[in-house]
Scaffold this motif. Sequence first.
Motif, PDB file in Angstrom:
ATOM      1  N   HIS A 281       0.761  -1.337   0.368  1.00 48.92           N
ATOM      2  CA  HIS A 281       0.002  -0.098   0.040  1.00 48.92           C
ATOM      3  C   HIS A 281       1.151   1.408   0.019  1.00 48.92           C
ATOM      4  O   HIS A 281       0.858   2.161  -0.351  1.00 48.92           O
ATOM      5  CB  HIS A 281      -0.918   0.008   1.043  1.00 48.92           C
ATOM      6  CG  HIS A 281      -2.138  -1.021   1.651  1.00 48.92           C
ATOM      7  ND1 HIS A 281      -2.737  -1.395   2.162  1.00 48.92           N
ATOM      8  CD2 HIS A 281      -2.834  -1.920   0.148  1.00 48.92           C
ATOM      9  CE1 HIS A 281      -3.702  -2.361   1.992  1.00 48.92           C
ATOM     10  NE2 HIS A 281      -3.670  -2.767   0.382  1.00 48.92           N
ATOM     11  N   ILE A 282       2.181   1.068   0.626  1.00 55.23           N
ATOM     12  CA  ILE A 282       2.883   1.967   1.010  1.00 55.23           C
ATOM     13  C   ILE A 282       3.493   2.564  -0.444  1.00 55.23           C
ATOM     14  O   ILE A 282       4.268   3.312  -1.429  1.00 55.23           O
ATOM     15  CB  ILE A 282       3.544   2.049   1.929  1.00 55.23           C
ATOM     16  CG1 ILE A 282       2.992   2.284   3.358  1.00 55.23           C
ATOM     17  CG2 ILE A 282       4.684   3.244   1.988  1.00 55.23           C
ATOM     18  CD1 ILE A 282       4.159   2.282   4.261  1.00 55.23           C
ATOM     19  N   CYS A 283       4.497   1.386  -1.176  1.00 51.07           N
ATOM     20  CA  CYS A 283       5.055   1.454  -2.822  1.00 51.07           C
ATOM     21  C   CYS A 283       4.230   2.188  -3.904  1.00 51.07           C
ATOM     22  O   CYS A 283       4.698   2.758  -3.992  1.00 51.07           O
ATOM     23  CB  CYS A 283       5.496  -0.312  -2.833  1.00 51.07           C
ATOM     24  SG  CYS A 283       6.808  -0.730  -1.573  1.00 51.07           S
ATOM     25  N   LEU A 284       3.073   1.314  -3.689  1.00 50.37           N
ATOM     26  CA  LEU A 284       2.344   1.745  -4.659  1.00 50.37           C
ATOM     27  C   LEU A 284       1.744   3.391  -5.012  1.00 50.37           C
ATOM     28  O   LEU A 284       2.067   3.847  -6.058  1.00 50.37           O
ATOM     29  CB  LEU A 284       0.509   1.163  -5.087  1.00 50.37           C
ATOM     30  CG  LEU A 284       0.746  -0.428  -5.235  1.00 50.37           C
ATOM     31  CD1 LEU A 284      -0.570  -1.318  -4.762  1.00 50.37           C
ATOM     32  CD2 LEU A 284       1.237  -0.785  -6.388  1.00 50.37           C
ATOM     33  N   PRO A 285       1.091   3.612  -4.294  1.00 46.10           N
ATOM     34  CA  PRO A 285       1.262   5.278  -4.527  1.00 46.10           C
ATOM     35  C   PRO A 285       2.118   6.083  -4.375  1.00 46.10           C
ATOM     36  O   PRO A 285       3.010   7.170  -5.295  1.00 46.10           O
ATOM     37  CB  PRO A 285       0.479   6.154  -3.215  1.00 46.10           C
ATOM     38  CG  PRO A 285       0.142   4.929  -2.561  1.00 46.10           C
ATOM     39  CD  PRO A 285       1.107   3.580  -2.681  1.00 46.10           C
ATOM     40  N   VAL A 286       3.749   5.487  -3.886  1.00 48.96           N
ATOM     41  CA  VAL A 286       5.079   6.268  -4.043  1.00 48.96           C
ATOM     42  C   VAL A 286       5.238   6.247  -5.755  1.00 48.96           C
ATOM     43  O   VAL A 286       5.770   6.858  -6.052  1.00 48.96           O
ATOM     44  CB  VAL A 286       5.943   6.118  -3.412  1.00 48.96           C
ATOM     45  CG1 VAL A 286       7.952   6.813  -3.818  1.00 48.96           C
ATOM     46  CG2 VAL A 286       5.809   5.922  -2.152  1.00 48.96           C
ATOM     47  N   PHE A 287       5.060   4.714  -5.930  1.00 47.40           N
ATOM     48  CA  PHE A 287       5.615   4.486  -7.885  1.00 47.40           C
ATOM     49  C   PHE A 287       4.869   5.143  -9.430  1.00 47.40           C
ATOM     50  O   PHE A 287       5.557   5.840  -9.366  1.00 47.40           O
ATOM     51  CB  PHE A 287       4.973   2.823  -7.543  1.00 47.40           C
ATOM     52  CG  PHE A 287       5.190   2.386  -9.267  1.00 47.40           C
ATOM     53  CD1 PHE A 287       6.441   1.896  -9.814  1.00 47.40           C
ATOM     54  CD2 PHE A 287       4.140   2.004  -9.866  1.00 47.40           C
ATOM     55  CE1 PHE A 287       6.803   2.107 -10.950  1.00 47.40           C
ATOM     56  CE2 PHE A 287       4.729   1.278 -11.478  1.00 47.40           C
ATOM     57  CZ  PHE A 287       5.892   1.686 -11.955  1.00 47.40           C
ATOM     58  N   PHE A 288       3.394   5.674  -8.150  1.00 55.56           N
ATOM     59  CA  PHE A 288       2.671   5.888  -9.197  1.00 55.56           C
ATOM     60  C   PHE A 288       3.554   7.798  -9.300  1.00 55.56           C
ATOM     61  O   PHE A 288       2.681   8.376 -10.141  1.00 55.56           O
ATOM     62  CB  PHE A 288       1.412   5.891  -8.704  1.00 55.56           C
ATOM     63  CG  PHE A 288       0.503   4.482  -9.265  1.00 55.56           C
ATOM     64  CD1 PHE A 288       0.768   4.171 -10.892  1.00 55.56           C
ATOM     65  CD2 PHE A 288       0.082   4.123  -8.604  1.00 55.56           C
ATOM     66  CE1 PHE A 288       0.306   2.988 -10.739  1.00 55.56           C
ATOM     67  CE2 PHE A 288      -0.487   2.912  -8.781  1.00 55.56           C
ATOM     68  CZ  PHE A 288      -0.269   2.571 -10.032  1.00 55.56           C
ATOM     69  N   PHE A 289       3.478   8.609  -8.216  1.00 55.20           N
ATOM     70  CA  PHE A 289       3.700   9.610  -7.896  1.00 55.20           C
ATOM     71  C   PHE A 289       4.744   9.907  -8.305  1.00 55.20           C
ATOM     72  O   PHE A 289       4.915  10.788  -9.410  1.00 55.20           O
ATOM     73  CB  PHE A 289       3.786   9.805  -6.898  1.00 55.20           C
ATOM     74  CG  PHE A 289       4.625  11.222  -5.724  1.00 55.20           C
ATOM     75  CD1 PHE A 289       3.631  12.360  -6.698  1.00 55.20           C
ATOM     76  CD2 PHE A 289       5.450  11.686  -5.740  1.00 55.20           C
ATOM     77  CE1 PHE A 289       4.339  13.522  -6.612  1.00 55.20           C
ATOM     78  CE2 PHE A 289       5.958  12.964  -5.709  1.00 55.20           C
ATOM     79  CZ  PHE A 289       4.986  13.926  -5.872  1.00 55.20           C
ATOM     80  N   PHE A 290       5.669   9.043  -8.557  1.00 64.21           N
ATOM     81  CA  PHE A 290       7.347   8.764  -8.912  1.00 64.21           C
ATOM     82  C   PHE A 290       7.144   8.511 -10.770  1.00 64.21           C
ATOM     83  O   PHE A 290       7.541   9.498 -11.462  1.00 64.21           O
ATOM     84  CB  PHE A 290       8.040   7.681  -8.867  1.00 64.21           C
ATOM     85  CG  PHE A 290       9.111   7.794  -9.713  1.00 64.21           C
ATOM     86  CD1 PHE A 290      10.755   8.660  -9.191  1.00 64.21           C
ATOM     87  CD2 PHE A 290       9.563   7.162 -10.993  1.00 64.21           C
ATOM     88  CE1 PHE A 290      11.676   8.570 -10.204  1.00 64.21           C
ATOM     89  CE2 PHE A 290      10.792   6.426 -11.458  1.00 64.21           C
ATOM     90  CZ  PHE A 290      12.241   7.734 -11.357  1.00 64.21           C
ATOM     91  N   ILE A 291       5.803   7.914 -11.160  1.00 61.67           N
ATOM     92  CA  ILE A 291       5.419   8.274 -12.957  1.00 61.67           C
ATOM     93  C   ILE A 291       5.332   9.083 -13.137  1.00 61.67           C
ATOM     94  O   ILE A 291       5.756   9.567 -14.439  1.00 61.67           O
ATOM     95  CB  ILE A 291       5.034   7.028 -13.282  1.00 61.67           C
ATOM     96  CG1 ILE A 291       5.257   5.841 -13.331  1.00 61.67           C
ATOM     97  CG2 ILE A 291       3.670   7.145 -14.421  1.00 61.67           C
ATOM     98  CD1 ILE A 291       6.535   5.052 -14.067  1.00 61.67           C
ATOM     99  N   ILE A 292       4.090   9.952 -12.378  1.00 62.35           N
ATOM    100  CA  ILE A 292       3.849  11.375 -12.685  1.00 62.35           C
ATOM    101  C   ILE A 292       4.644  12.106 -13.043  1.00 62.35           C
ATOM    102  O   ILE A 292       4.647  13.330 -13.840  1.00 62.35           O
ATOM    103  CB  ILE A 292       2.459  11.541 -11.958  1.00 62.35           C
ATOM    104  CG1 ILE A 292       1.227  10.561 -11.719  1.00 62.35           C
ATOM    105  CG2 ILE A 292       1.900  12.788 -12.258  1.00 62.35           C
ATOM    106  CD1 ILE A 292      -0.154  10.902 -10.918  1.00 62.35           C
ATOM    107  N   CYS A 293       5.192  12.585 -11.702  1.00 63.94           N
ATOM    108  CA  CYS A 293       5.792  13.177 -12.281  1.00 63.94           C
ATOM    109  C   CYS A 293       7.152  13.359 -13.462  1.00 63.94           C
ATOM    110  O   CYS A 293       7.542  13.894 -13.906  1.00 63.94           O
ATOM    111  CB  CYS A 293       7.543  13.293 -10.386  1.00 63.94           C
ATOM    112  SG  CYS A 293       5.942  13.945  -9.382  1.00 63.94           S
TER     113      CYS A 293
END
Length: 205
Positions: free
Chosen positions: A154-166
């Motif tokens: 649950h923690i890694c998924l939002p970070v991963f998606f945020f990195f992709i968006i940036c």
Amino acid sequence: LIGSSEPIVAVPGDDVLLPCRVDPEWDAVGKTVEWSRPDLRVPGRHKPVEYVYVYRFKKMDRDMMMETYIQRTSLSEERLRRGDVSLSIRNVSLEDNGRFRCFLPSLMRAREVHLVVEPNFVKMTTTETVPHRTLITPTPQDETISTDRWTRLHICLPVFFFFIICLSAVFICIVKRCRQKQEVLRLAALGLCRDDPNLQINTGF
């Protein structure tokens, strides 16, 4: 005649039904039905066939039967009306083990049923026929590991998606800047060509 292709298995003391019926249904009341044991020979008897049960003239013919079966065998008159000539044997013993032959003289048809009397045979109940399923109960340690894995996911998924968006935003900005730079160069080249006629001819503008 239709019987059973599989042997009838019982333990001593059981009551059994040796299946045998006419297909299609046929009224056997008043007909002759003979049940015998082809493999059995009684000492002192000269008859080639020893009858387990004889039904003729709408009743049991005791004179044709072996004494040991007179009190233990029977046919159902209700079933006889449908052509079911199955033989009931009460209180089977090890001596009953073997082949039984059903013969209908009117139809000239015969069928054999094999009775197996096994002292060590254990009957399968309804609960025993259901395959046993092993239920694995998770230990507290397993539950903790599973919970930790879900938390990390649950923690890694939002970070991963945020990195992709940036990363996508940076890429879009770089593309826009490159296009703007190309546009400026193109406009500057157009303006330079308009001010210098010789350059316009040489460059083809």
